[in-house]
Every structure is written in structure tokens, then in C-alpha cells.
Design a protein around this motif. Structure first.
Motif, mmCIF file in Angstrom:
data_model
loop_
_atom_site.group_PDB
_atom_site.id
_atom_site.type_symbol
_atom_site.label_atom_id
_atom_site.label_comp_id
_atom_site.label_asym_id
_atom_site.label_seq_id
_atom_site.Cartn_x
_atom_site.Cartn_y
_atom_site.Cartn_z
ATOM 1 N N PRO A 189 0.787 -1.241 0.000
ATOM 2 C CA PRO A 189 0.000 0.000 0.000
ATOM 3 C C PRO A 189 0.812 1.280 0.000
ATOM 4 C CG PRO A 189 0.158 -0.843 2.215
ATOM 5 C CD PRO A 189 0.856 -1.847 1.327
ATOM 6 N N TYR A 190 2.129 1.221 0.015
ATOM 7 C CA TYR A 190 2.908 2.417 0.310
ATOM 8 C C TYR A 190 3.183 3.352 -0.848
ATOM 9 C CZ TYR A 190 3.606 1.045 5.086
ATOM 10 O OH TYR A 190 3.405 0.730 6.388
ATOM 11 N N ASN A 201 0.122 14.887 -4.103
ATOM 12 C CA ASN A 201 0.344 13.621 -3.440
ATOM 13 C C ASN A 201 1.778 13.531 -2.962
ATOM 14 O OD1 ASN A 201 1.071 10.587 -3.339
ATOM 15 N ND2 ASN A 201 -1.159 10.638 -3.382
ATOM 16 N N GLN A 202 1.947 12.907 -1.821
ATOM 17 C CA GLN A 202 3.264 12.732 -1.207
ATOM 18 C C GLN A 202 4.235 12.023 -2.151
ATOM 19 O OE1 GLN A 202 2.855 10.179 2.145
ATOM 20 N NE2 GLN A 202 4.980 9.610 2.184
ATOM 21 N N ALA A 203 3.742 11.111 -2.953
ATOM 22 C CA ALA A 203 4.621 10.345 -3.842
ATOM 23 C C ALA A 203 5.261 11.223 -4.918
ATOM 24 C CB ALA A 203 3.826 9.214 -4.495
ATOM 25 N N ASP A 207 -3.715 3.307 -1.739
ATOM 26 C CA ASP A 207 -3.349 2.716 -3.023
ATOM 27 C C ASP A 207 -3.780 3.643 -4.167
ATOM 28 O OD1 ASP A 207 -6.082 2.257 -3.462
ATOM 29 O OD2 ASP A 207 -5.972 0.233 -2.670
ATOM 30 N N ASN A 208 -3.412 3.274 -5.377
ATOM 31 C CA ASN A 208 -3.668 4.120 -6.544
ATOM 32 C C ASN A 208 -5.154 4.416 -6.724
ATOM 33 O OD1 ASN A 208 -0.987 4.134 -7.113
ATOM 34 N ND2 ASN A 208 -1.104 2.543 -8.674
ATOM 35 N N TYR A 211 -6.889 8.051 -6.690
ATOM 36 C CA TYR A 211 -7.642 8.473 -7.867
ATOM 37 C C TYR A 211 -9.018 8.992 -7.462
ATOM 38 C CZ TYR A 211 -10.300 8.150 -12.204
ATOM 39 O OH TYR A 211 -11.111 8.429 -13.266
ATOM 40 N N LEU A 212 -9.691 8.263 -6.566
ATOM 41 C CA LEU A 212 -11.028 8.690 -6.131
ATOM 42 C C LEU A 212 -10.968 9.990 -5.328
ATOM 43 C CD1 LEU A 212 -12.574 5.238 -5.161
ATOM 44 C CD2 LEU A 212 -13.119 6.661 -7.152
#
Length: 189
Positions: free
Chosen positions: A52-53, A185-187, A164-165, A169-170
């Protein structure tokens, strides 16, 4: 106890006198290591999952015993990670099983010093009321020249890598539908 009996417990002696001259098999094993079994042997079932990361989507095998997660390892059948996990992914068992994980909603009133428990429906109502109030107070329908904006600058979103992706997205779709522009987003940061 004789010298030969004493030496038999020494791995180098077993290596030189036994059938394992390179010391890679039985010569290197002790009675303690011979009795060890993998943590995954006692699992009742194995579920396949995705880490999940981050957005990579590494495959995981989740081992369950007695209704509880006992081990999480990389999935060798995953075409993305081929059984490998980063340090966060390898430690994702604690995300599920940590005794420090919050299991209830806690709320601290403005200027308060103590946390109080709230039921989930009350907390969700409070959040919805505050989001709608912020949106109404900061809504911009048109700019100074009359061009349509249909946006709010009073709401922003910073997503996290534990989602998760699909969840990210939602969340992006929800905040865009509410008129928010600052969605990050943090990513990506």
C-alpha cells in the motif's frame, strides 16, 4: 566427554571430516538451526495483495494463521517486484498488526488539551460540515473580468503513500468535483 566428541560439535571439524568439504550444507548446520522452520509454514492461508505504500504496486503474499496476519513477504509471481520489497513494504505487517494502530476516532476541541472519543458518524458529519462551510466561504464563480472560474481556493488535498492508486484516484476526483485546485500527493513531492 572425549576429544573426538567435543570436536564433532565444531563446524570446521565436521566440514573437514564429513561429506561437505565446502561447508555449505550439513557441516554448517547446528542442532539449533536444524530445528528452525519458516514462519510461513504454520499459515492456514495465503492471500495475494499489493503493497500500500507507493505507486509501484509490488506484489505481496499475506500469510494468515488463526485469523491473524503472521507474515507479509514479497510475491515471487509478481511481474512488477518479482518477490522483492523495499524496507517499508517488508515492514507493512506492522501497518495491520501494530498495537499502536488507532482503532477509534479521537477528537481534540479547539484550544483543548485532551482527546475525546467520537463515534464515526459524528466525526464524518463534522468533517462534511466543515468542508462545505470552507467551500461556500471561498467559492469563486467568476473572475474580475467575468470569466467563469467555478473553483475554491479554501480547500486543498495532500494524499499519502499509504493509500493505493485507486483510493488516490477517487480522492482526486472528489476534490476536483468540489472545485479544489491544490491537489497533490506525497509520492510526487
Amino acid at each position: 566427554m572425549g576429544v573426538r566428541t567435543w570436536l564433532a560439535g565444531w563446524p570446521v571439524y565436521r566440514q573437514l571430516t564429513g561429506t561437505d568439504p565446502l561447508g555449505r550444507g550439513t557441516a554448517a548446520k547446528s542442532a539449533g538451526s536444524d530445528a528452525l522452520t519458516p514462519r510461513t509454514d504454520s499459515a492456514d492461508s495465503v492471500a495475494r495483495s499489493i503493497c500500500p505504500y507507493c505507486a509501484v504496486g509490488c506484489g505481496q503474499r499475506v500469510y494468515v494463521s488463526g485469523g491473524k496476519v503472521t507474515q507479509i513477504e514479497g510475491d515471487p509471481d509478481s511481474p512488477i517486484s518479482r518477490g522483492r520489497l523495499c524496507p517499508k513494504g517488508a515492514a507493512s505487517k506492522t501497518l495491520v498488526t501494530s498495537e499502536l494502530r488507532q482503532q477509534r476516532v479521537l477528537y481534540r476541541r479547539p484550544y483543548g488539551t485532551d482527546w475525546e472519543e467520537l463515534d464515526l458518524s459524528t466525526a464524518m458529519e463534522m468533517i462534511a460540515d466543515r468542508v462545505l462551510a470552507a467551500r461556500d466561504a471561498t467559492w469563486e464563480d467568476v473572475d474580475d473580468e467575468g470569466r467563469p472560474l467555478h473553483r475554491t481556493m479554501g480547500i486543498a488535498s495532500l494524499g499519502g503513500a499509504t493509500l493505493d492508486n485507486e483510493e488516490n484516484y477517487l480522492i482526486k476526483k472528489l476534490f476536483t468535483a468540489m472545485g479544489a485546485l491544490q491537489i497533490e500527493n506525497q509520492a510526487r513531492i
